[in-house]
Enzyme design. Structure first.
Site, PDB file in Angstrom:
ATOM      1  N   GLY A  48     -29.234  20.586  12.166  1.00  0.00           N
ATOM      2  CA  GLY A  48     -28.926  20.034  13.513  1.00  0.00           C
ATOM      3  C   GLY A  48     -29.020  18.553  13.615  1.00  0.00           C
ATOM      4  N   GLU A  49     -29.611  17.985  14.512  1.00  0.00           N
ATOM      5  CA  GLU A  49     -29.833  16.458  14.376  1.00  0.00           C
ATOM      6  C   GLU A  49     -31.199  16.104  14.479  1.00  0.00           C
ATOM      7  OE1 GLU A  49     -27.373  14.286  13.997  1.00  0.00           O
ATOM      8  OE2 GLU A  49     -28.792  12.837  14.035  1.00  0.00           O
ATOM      9  N   SER A  50     -31.771  15.802  13.231  1.00  0.00           N
ATOM     10  CA  SER A  50     -33.051  15.454  13.192  1.00  0.00           C
ATOM     11  C   SER A  50     -33.998  14.748  14.282  1.00  0.00           C
ATOM     12  CB  SER A  50     -33.450  15.113  11.853  1.00  0.00           C
ATOM     13  OG  SER A  50     -32.876  13.928  11.500  1.00  0.00           O
ATOM     14  N   CYS A  80     -31.480  21.010   5.782  1.00  0.00           N
ATOM     15  CA  CYS A  80     -30.813  19.862   6.514  1.00  0.00           C
ATOM     16  C   CYS A  80     -31.470  19.226   7.254  1.00  0.00           C
ATOM     17  CB  CYS A  80     -29.128  20.305   6.960  1.00  0.00           C
ATOM     18  SG  CYS A  80     -28.130  18.783   6.811  1.00  0.00           S
ATOM     19  N   ARG A 111     -30.118   9.760   4.780  1.00  0.00           N
ATOM     20  CA  ARG A 111     -29.564  10.833   5.987  1.00  0.00           C
ATOM     21  C   ARG A 111     -28.271  10.252   5.866  1.00  0.00           C
ATOM     22  NH1 ARG A 111     -31.437   9.501  11.081  1.00  0.00           N
ATOM     23  NH2 ARG A 111     -30.305  11.232  11.912  1.00  0.00           N
ATOM     24  N   ILE A 140     -23.193  19.620   5.642  1.00  0.00           N
ATOM     25  CA  ILE A 140     -22.453  19.210   6.716  1.00  0.00           C
ATOM     26  C   ILE A 140     -23.448  17.963   7.110  1.00  0.00           C
ATOM     27  CG2 ILE A 140     -22.406  19.326   9.150  1.00  0.00           C
ATOM     28  CD1 ILE A 140     -22.215  22.415   8.567  1.00  0.00           C
ATOM     29  N   ARG A 141     -22.846  16.645   7.093  1.00  0.00           N
ATOM     30  CA  ARG A 141     -23.614  15.386   7.102  1.00  0.00           C
ATOM     31  C   ARG A 141     -24.938  15.512   6.729  1.00  0.00           C
ATOM     32  NH1 ARG A 141     -24.801  14.024  12.081  1.00  0.00           N
ATOM     33  NH2 ARG A 141     -24.712  16.171  12.915  1.00  0.00           N
ATOM     34  N   HIS A 176     -26.654  24.456   3.790  1.00  0.00           N
ATOM     35  CA  HIS A 176     -27.009  25.506   4.920  1.00  0.00           C
ATOM     36  C   HIS A 176     -26.621  26.941   4.284  1.00  0.00           C
ATOM     37  CE1 HIS A 176     -27.300  22.824   8.591  1.00  0.00           C
ATOM     38  NE2 HIS A 176     -26.448  22.018   7.615  1.00  0.00           N
ATOM     39  N   GLU A 178     -27.642  29.403   5.776  1.00  0.00           N
ATOM     40  CA  GLU A 178     -27.375  30.308   6.808  1.00  0.00           C
ATOM     41  C   GLU A 178     -25.895  30.268   7.271  1.00  0.00           C
ATOM     42  OE1 GLU A 178     -28.672  27.554   6.942  1.00  0.00           O
ATOM     43  OE2 GLU A 178     -28.145  26.245   8.536  1.00  0.00           O
TER      44      GLU A 178
END
Ligand code: GLN
Length: 197
Positions: A48-50, A80, A111, A140-141, A176, A178
């Site tokens: 997600g967004e840390s 991630c 990051r 992803i990023r 990821h 998942e």
């Protein structure tokens, strides 16, 4: 086994689905408040967004309880953004805003080092303990692992590059699992977690 998935932001449903496919009898439970940590045998920290996840962890009163459970031996699989929260050292991007971290994994990371969302990619990953065909890693990023300290062992590689590390039963991946239709990493993690002291 009862497995919690930190469910404040990010790809929570994907982890819950992946767990459902892994070992029959696994109970997957979203974690949104401290009481949700009770009785867990393992926890997953999603992507997600840390910076957002760190803020929401503090708002929910989960920042310290989660760290305490991990310190007491709760096995963790972090992907991630989740991995970023476990890292000891972040190399800052100029102008970037970095989250606070719990520092359980002895790594230096940067990051978003593979580029933006549009530069997301899938590539073959070799994972120790996962025999057979390479694992399809979705990046992803993703953060890049710049250095691994003596307290932490690499266990996943993309070519020569380390993309997964662990310290005992604390596992961090820059990709990821998942999001791939491949349960082998979740399965390996749960097998090891079920044997953790
Ligand atoms: N770039 C995100 C961060 O820095 C991580 C991206 C992800 O989890 N897919 O937190």
């Amino acid at each position: 086994m009862k497995v919690g998935v930190l469910a404040l932001q990010g790809d929570v449903p994907e982890h819950l689905r992946a767990l459902g496919r892994v070992v029959p009898g696994t109970i997957a439970r979203p974690v949104r408040r401290p009481a949700d940590l009770e009785g867990l045998d393992a926890i997953l920290l999603p992507g997600g967004e840390s910076t957002t996840i760190a803020r929401l962890l503090k708002d929910a009163g989960l920042w310290t309880p989660v760290a305490e459970r991990i310190r007491a031996g709760l096995p963790v699989l972090a992907t991630c953004a989740g991995f970023i929260l476990l890292s000891a050292r972040l190399e800052s991007v100029p102008g970037g805003r970095d989250p606070p971290t719990w520092r359980f994994l002895d790594v230096t990371i940067r990051r978003n080092d593979y580029g933006s969302q549009r530069e997301s990619f899938e590539d073959a990953v070799r994972v120790e303990g996962v025999p057979g065909r390479p694992f399809p890693g979705v990046f992803i990023r993703a953060p890049r692992i710049l250095a691994v300290g003596p307290g932490t062992q690499p266990f996943a590689w993309r070519g020569d590059e380390v993309v997964g590390v662990r310290t005992g039963s604390i596992w961090g991946l820059t990709f990821h699992p998942e999001l791939s239709d491949d349960p082998r990493i979740h399965r390996l993690f749960l097998e090891r977690a079920s044997r953790a002291p």
